[in-house]
Design a protein around this motif. Structure first.
Motif, PDB file in Angstrom:
ATOM      1  N   SER A 113      67.479   3.387  54.539  1.00 42.85           N
ATOM      2  CA  SER A 113      67.041   3.703  55.688  1.00 42.85           C
ATOM      3  C   SER A 113      67.835   2.859  56.929  1.00 42.85           C
ATOM      4  N   HIS A 114      67.667   3.360  57.821  1.00 47.13           N
ATOM      5  CA  HIS A 114      68.794   3.073  59.047  1.00 47.13           C
ATOM      6  C   HIS A 114      68.158   3.261  60.540  1.00 47.13           C
ATOM      7  N   GLY A 115      67.980   2.219  61.223  1.00 46.90           N
ATOM      8  CA  GLY A 115      67.119   2.287  62.509  1.00 46.90           C
ATOM      9  C   GLY A 115      67.901   1.743  63.620  1.00 46.90           C
ATOM     10  N   ILE A 116      67.647   2.470  64.751  1.00 47.81           N
ATOM     11  CA  ILE A 116      68.343   1.957  66.024  1.00 47.81           C
ATOM     12  C   ILE A 116      66.947   2.000  67.017  1.00 47.81           C
ATOM     13  N   GLY A 117      66.729   0.835  67.880  1.00 45.22           N
ATOM     14  CA  GLY A 117      65.741   0.731  68.913  1.00 45.22           C
ATOM     15  C   GLY A 117      66.105   1.276  69.827  1.00 45.22           C
ATOM     16  N   VAL A 118      65.760   2.418  70.117  1.00 42.02           N
ATOM     17  CA  VAL A 118      66.212   3.061  71.317  1.00 42.02           C
ATOM     18  C   VAL A 118      65.431   2.677  72.630  1.00 42.02           C
ATOM     19  N   SER A 119      64.218   2.327  72.662  1.00 47.80           N
ATOM     20  CA  SER A 119      63.505   1.933  73.725  1.00 47.80           C
ATOM     21  C   SER A 119      64.024   0.427  74.279  1.00 47.80           C
ATOM     22  N   ARG A 120      64.232  -0.382  72.924  1.00 47.86           N
ATOM     23  CA  ARG A 120      64.560  -1.586  73.295  1.00 47.86           C
ATOM     24  C   ARG A 120      66.174  -1.535  73.909  1.00 47.86           C
ATOM     25  N   LEU A 121      66.922  -0.429  73.758  1.00 50.03           N
ATOM     26  CA  LEU A 121      68.195  -0.469  74.072  1.00 50.03           C
ATOM     27  C   LEU A 121      68.016  -0.414  75.624  1.00 50.03           C
ATOM     28  N   ASP A 123      51.815  -3.697  65.459  1.00 51.12           N
ATOM     29  CA  ASP A 123      50.654  -4.433  66.223  1.00 51.12           C
ATOM     30  C   ASP A 123      51.430  -5.874  66.344  1.00 51.12           C
ATOM     31  N   GLU A 124      52.443  -5.858  67.081  1.00 49.36           N
ATOM     32  CA  GLU A 124      53.100  -7.533  67.099  1.00 49.36           C
ATOM     33  C   GLU A 124      52.156  -8.453  67.497  1.00 49.36           C
ATOM     34  N   VAL A 125      52.304  -9.548  66.983  1.00 48.66           N
ATOM     35  CA  VAL A 125      51.417 -10.628  67.134  1.00 48.66           C
ATOM     36  C   VAL A 125      51.502 -11.085  68.749  1.00 48.66           C
ATOM     37  N   ILE A 130      70.144 -10.080  70.675  1.00 45.55           N
ATOM     38  CA  ILE A 130      69.217  -8.841  70.881  1.00 45.55           C
ATOM     39  C   ILE A 130      69.607  -7.928  69.698  1.00 45.55           C
ATOM     40  N   GLU A 131      68.542  -7.743  68.780  1.00 43.24           N
ATOM     41  CA  GLU A 131      68.679  -6.954  67.559  1.00 43.24           C
ATOM     42  C   GLU A 131      68.418  -5.520  67.893  1.00 43.24           C
ATOM     43  N   VAL A 132      69.432  -4.532  68.182  1.00 46.53           N
ATOM     44  CA  VAL A 132      69.372  -3.101  68.462  1.00 46.53           C
ATOM     45  C   VAL A 132      69.456  -2.279  67.429  1.00 46.53           C
ATOM     46  N   GLY A 133      69.644  -2.605  66.081  1.00 44.69           N
ATOM     47  CA  GLY A 133      69.580  -1.826  65.214  1.00 44.69           C
ATOM     48  C   GLY A 133      69.607  -2.431  63.675  1.00 44.69           C
ATOM     49  N   GLN A 134      69.248  -1.980  62.534  1.00 43.95           N
ATOM     50  CA  GLN A 134      69.164  -2.356  61.324  1.00 43.95           C
ATOM     51  C   GLN A 134      69.698  -1.421  60.178  1.00 43.95           C
ATOM     52  N   ILE A 135      70.335  -1.599  59.288  1.00 45.54           N
ATOM     53  CA  ILE A 135      70.511  -0.676  58.334  1.00 45.54           C
ATOM     54  C   ILE A 135      70.325  -1.328  56.786  1.00 45.54           C
ATOM     55  N   PRO A 193      60.136  -6.568  55.269  1.00 49.58           N
ATOM     56  CA  PRO A 193      59.142  -5.701  54.607  1.00 49.58           C
ATOM     57  C   PRO A 193      59.880  -4.321  53.947  1.00 49.58           C
ATOM     58  N   ILE A 194      60.992  -3.908  54.703  1.00 48.81           N
ATOM     59  CA  ILE A 194      61.572  -2.692  54.359  1.00 48.81           C
ATOM     60  C   ILE A 194      62.203  -2.783  52.824  1.00 48.81           C
ATOM     61  N   GLY A 195      62.587  -3.819  52.447  1.00 49.35           N
ATOM     62  CA  GLY A 195      63.078  -4.257  50.850  1.00 49.35           C
ATOM     63  C   GLY A 195      64.427  -3.853  50.916  1.00 49.35           C
ATOM     64  N   GLY A 198      58.556  -7.149  77.931  1.00 45.40           N
ATOM     65  CA  GLY A 198      58.918  -5.512  78.196  1.00 45.40           C
ATOM     66  C   GLY A 198      59.084  -4.969  76.828  1.00 45.40           C
ATOM     67  N   VAL A 199      59.904  -3.784  77.265  1.00 47.36           N
ATOM     68  CA  VAL A 199      60.348  -2.825  76.123  1.00 47.36           C
ATOM     69  C   VAL A 199      61.062  -3.394  74.891  1.00 47.36           C
ATOM     70  N   MET A 200      61.508  -4.457  75.097  1.00 44.06           N
ATOM     71  CA  MET A 200      62.300  -5.520  74.056  1.00 44.06           C
ATOM     72  C   MET A 200      61.459  -5.711  72.859  1.00 44.06           C
ATOM     73  N   ARG A 201      60.316  -6.062  73.077  1.00 41.90           N
ATOM     74  CA  ARG A 201      59.472  -6.324  71.757  1.00 41.90           C
ATOM     75  C   ARG A 201      57.973  -5.775  72.147  1.00 41.90           C
ATOM     76  N   GLY A 202      58.080  -4.529  72.216  1.00 39.43           N
ATOM     77  CA  GLY A 202      56.762  -3.681  72.495  1.00 39.43           C
ATOM     78  C   GLY A 202      55.991  -3.432  71.238  1.00 39.43           C
ATOM     79  N   ARG A 203      54.416  -2.913  71.356  1.00 41.10           N
ATOM     80  CA  ARG A 203      53.748  -2.604  70.102  1.00 41.10           C
ATOM     81  C   ARG A 203      54.274  -1.269  69.958  1.00 41.10           C
ATOM     82  N   PRO A 208      54.496   2.486  61.279  1.00 42.47           N
ATOM     83  CA  PRO A 208      55.579   1.379  61.977  1.00 42.47           C
ATOM     84  C   PRO A 208      56.772   1.867  61.459  1.00 42.47           C
ATOM     85  N   THR A 209      56.887   3.017  60.477  1.00 44.76           N
ATOM     86  CA  THR A 209      58.174   3.216  60.058  1.00 44.76           C
ATOM     87  C   THR A 209      58.047   4.341  59.168  1.00 44.76           C
ATOM     88  N   ASN A 210      59.102   4.965  58.663  1.00 42.13           N
ATOM     89  CA  ASN A 210      58.524   6.517  58.023  1.00 42.13           C
ATOM     90  C   ASN A 210      59.207   6.634  56.247  1.00 42.13           C
TER      91      ASN A 210
HETATM   92  N1  5CA Z   1      62.763   1.990  58.697  1.00 42.26           N
HETATM   93  C1  5CA Z   1      63.823   0.873  58.904  1.00 42.26           C
HETATM   94  C2  5CA Z   1      65.338   1.595  59.330  1.00 42.26           C
HETATM   95  S1  5CA Z   1      65.123   3.185  59.654  1.00 42.26           S
HETATM   96  C3  5CA Z   1      63.359  -0.001  60.117  1.00 42.26           C
HETATM   97  O1  5CA Z   1      62.024   0.077  60.494  1.00 42.26           O
HETATM   98  N2  5CA Z   1      63.955  -0.877  60.979  1.00 42.26           N
HETATM   99  S2  5CA Z   1      63.498  -2.082  61.801  1.00 42.26           S
HETATM  100  O2  5CA Z   1      62.407  -2.615  61.426  1.00 42.26           O
HETATM  101  O3  5CA Z   1      64.771  -3.092  61.800  1.00 42.26           O
HETATM  102  O4  5CA Z   1      63.511  -1.367  63.150  1.00 42.26           O
HETATM  103  C4  5CA Z   1      64.486  -0.628  63.672  1.00 42.26           C
HETATM  104  C5  5CA Z   1      64.839  -1.130  64.922  1.00 42.26           C
HETATM  105  O5  5CA Z   1      63.913  -1.040  65.867  1.00 42.26           O
HETATM  106  C6  5CA Z   1      65.308  -2.713  65.165  1.00 42.26           C
HETATM  107  O6  5CA Z   1      66.686  -2.927  65.041  1.00 42.26           O
HETATM  108  C7  5CA Z   1      64.879  -2.832  66.770  1.00 42.26           C
HETATM  109  O7  5CA Z   1      65.892  -2.670  67.450  1.00 42.26           O
HETATM  110  C8  5CA Z   1      63.817  -1.835  66.951  1.00 42.26           C
HETATM  111  N3  5CA Z   1      62.479  -2.315  66.999  1.00 42.26           N
HETATM  112  C9  5CA Z   1      61.730  -3.003  65.889  1.00 42.26           C
HETATM  113  N4  5CA Z   1      60.520  -3.619  66.234  1.00 42.26           N
HETATM  114  C10 5CA Z   1      60.583  -3.268  67.611  1.00 42.26           C
HETATM  115  C11 5CA Z   1      59.609  -3.676  68.675  1.00 42.26           C
HETATM  116  N5  5CA Z   1      58.319  -4.440  68.507  1.00 42.26           N
HETATM  117  N6  5CA Z   1      59.811  -3.279  70.065  1.00 42.26           N
HETATM  118  C12 5CA Z   1      61.199  -2.580  70.310  1.00 42.26           C
HETATM  119  N7  5CA Z   1      62.113  -2.359  69.407  1.00 42.26           N
HETATM  120  C13 5CA Z   1      61.707  -2.641  68.063  1.00 42.26           C
END
Ligand code: 5CA
Length: 444
Positions: free
Chosen positions: A316-324, A141-143, A282-287, A201-203, A148-153, A108-110
């Motif tokens: 850790s720093h994430g961008i939701g590429v498919s959500r974008l 495994d989102e509840v 819409i959350e498209v990234g989180q650091i 849960p990332i902390g 669509g791709v916005m909140r995928g599994r 789910p993350t790395n």
């Molecule tokens: N490990 C950290 C950052 S590297 C992490 O996992 N962050 S996160 O949980 O915030 O996810 C990063 C981004 O992924 C989110 O901002 C969001 O844009 C995208 N994302 C998270 N869950 C989903 C989902 N179920 N479907 C589509 N995009 C998602």
């Protein structure tokens, strides 16, 4: 690409399962096909957009000195036992047993995997700072997978991990990421506001989310209007200049901007009322900066200049590429369909042949096609034997920014038409200069 040779499975009907416009338009324009709840195949048009976003994300990370790697989707559960997150993650984590009875999981993350790579190969402050990132499929495994791709599994995410010798340097990595993200969203033509966030849960205790304002967003956000006026523009960023980077971040994070999770009504009420805004986002990234949360539990130590061993500082720093992809459509559409920004459009222009079978029109279209391909453009040529109305509707639906319309009447007078999808305005252009004009228009 000749459309008759392509694979563009357009849906005529509005798919009933799609509740929001981006989901509806992605299904209708043949970008994706659901394979099971929250899991999609990416069809050619969708894949092109996904790859373009990925490319912009990669370029901005590399510009800041961050290093690409690729980690697997399937991870061993032992690492998650070490960090203590195996149980914390609960049902969102998809667990699988391999043939030897070993518990594996679809990542789910790395954080754990990358910390393991780090501790295997790096043990001195001399090798720091380092930021490793990858863009990989994730599974949660989102509840309620939805939209669509916005909140995928299964979803495509860029995740970057920074390793530093002390907090000061780790905050610099955090700040660098904030700026690379702002720049990435700007290049995509999106306004994404950084907002103080919860860490979940990332902390850790230092986190920002990036939110694109849209009615269909899942979060309620509260912000000072002044934050929407800020932009990086074309200014050069020297990512090694810690002070300059910190000053830019300060400018973007000073105005009040929070999601419902961290919202503070008292602070919000101190903003002058005319600048106090609330909307959906819409959350498209989180650091995140989380210090030694993982390095401590997993023994990722470094030797410091004085010879002491200490856990490495991480973020850790994430961008939701498919959500974008979905977020971009939410921000760029009208009642006819998608309107792609130039930076991510699947094709630069489409040639619409109004009379397939007419030898002269066909010749003119193929000639234009060849000229534009030679000039470096990616062109879709609608060479279907279809009614004009169907062709126009399809092209408006899939949202390619420029439509080059070639029909027998205009052609007989030596003209073609150029339509800009965003405003629908059509211009007549002399055919003799056709490709020169088009090259100029397309490059503008
Ligand atoms: N490990 C950290 C950052 S590297 C992490 O996992 N962050 S996160 O949980 O915030 O996810 C990063 C981004 O992924 C989110 O901002 C969001 O844009 C995208 N994302 C998270 N869950 C989903 C989902 N179920 N479907 C589509 N995009 C998602």
């Amino acid at each position: 690409m000749y459309l008759t040779k392509y694979f563009l499975p357009i849906l005529k009907e509005n798919p009933s399962e799609a509740q929001i416009i981006s989901h509806r338009l992605m299904l209708r324009s043949g970008m994706i096909k659901q394979s099971s709840a929250g899991i999609y195949s990416w069809l050619p048009l969708g894949l092109k957009v996904l790859k373009k976003i990925e490319q912009i994300v990669v370029e901005e990370q590399i510009a800041a000195g961050h290093i690409p790697i690729l980690m697997p989707t399937i991870q061993p559960s032992e690492l998650w036992k070490e960090s203590g997150r195996l149980d914390d993650y609960g049902k969102e984590m998809l667990r699988v047993e391999d043939r030897h009875g070993r518990l594996m999981l679809y990542g789910p993350t790395n954080e754990e995997l990358v910390t393991d790579i780090f501790r295997t190969h790096i043990s001195s402050y001399k090798d720091l700072p380092k930021t490793l990132f990858h863009i990989q499929w994730k599974f949660r495994d989102e509840v309620r997978p939805r939209f669509g791709v916005m909140r995928g599994r299964e979803f495509f995410m860029k995740d970057g991990y920074s390793f530093d010798m002390d907090k000061d340097s780790a905050i610099h990595a955090y700040n660098r990421h904030m700026i690379t993200y702002l720049r990435t969203y700007e290049r995509l033509g999106l306004k994404a506001l950084p907002m103080k966030a919860d860490t979940g849960p990332i902390g850790g205790d230092y986190s920002h989310e990036f939110l694109v304002l849209a009615e269909t967003g899942e979060s309620q956000v509260f912000y000072d209007k002044s934050v929407t006026d800020l932009s990086l523009g074309n200014r050069h960023i020297d990512y090694s200049d810690q002070q300059d980077v910190a000053d830019i971040v300060k400018k973007f994070t000073q105005p009040y901007a929070r999601t419902d999770e961290t919202h503070d009504e008292n602070l919000f009420n101190k903003i002058p009322i005319e600048r106090r805004l609330s909307a959906r986002g819409i959350e498209v990234g989180q650091i995140f900066y989380f210090g030694t949360k993982y390095s401590n539990s997993m023994g990722a130590d470094i030797v410091m200049p004085n010879g002491d061993r200490t856990p490495v500082e991480m973020g850790s720093h994430g961008i939701g590429v498919s959500r974008l992809v979905g977020a971009l459509i939410e921000a760029n559409h009208d009642e006819l369909g998608i309107i792609w920004p130039a930076s991510v459009t699947p094709f630069d222009a489409v040639i619409i042949n109004l009379k397939q079978g007419d030898e002269q029109v066909e010749r003119a279209c193929s000639q234009l096609y060849e000229d534009l391909i030679l000039s470096g453009f990616d062109i879709l040529y609608d060479d279907r034997h279809e009614r004009v109305g169907v062709k126009f509707a399809t092209m408006d639906l899939i949202g390619i920014p420029w439509q080059i319309i070639v029909g027998p009447r205009d052609l007989a007078e030596g003209f073609l038409e150029l339509k800009f999808r965003a405003d629908g305005i059509r211009r007549r252009i002399p055919l003799g200069e056709g490709s020169d004009h088009l090259v100029k228009a397309l490059r503008a």
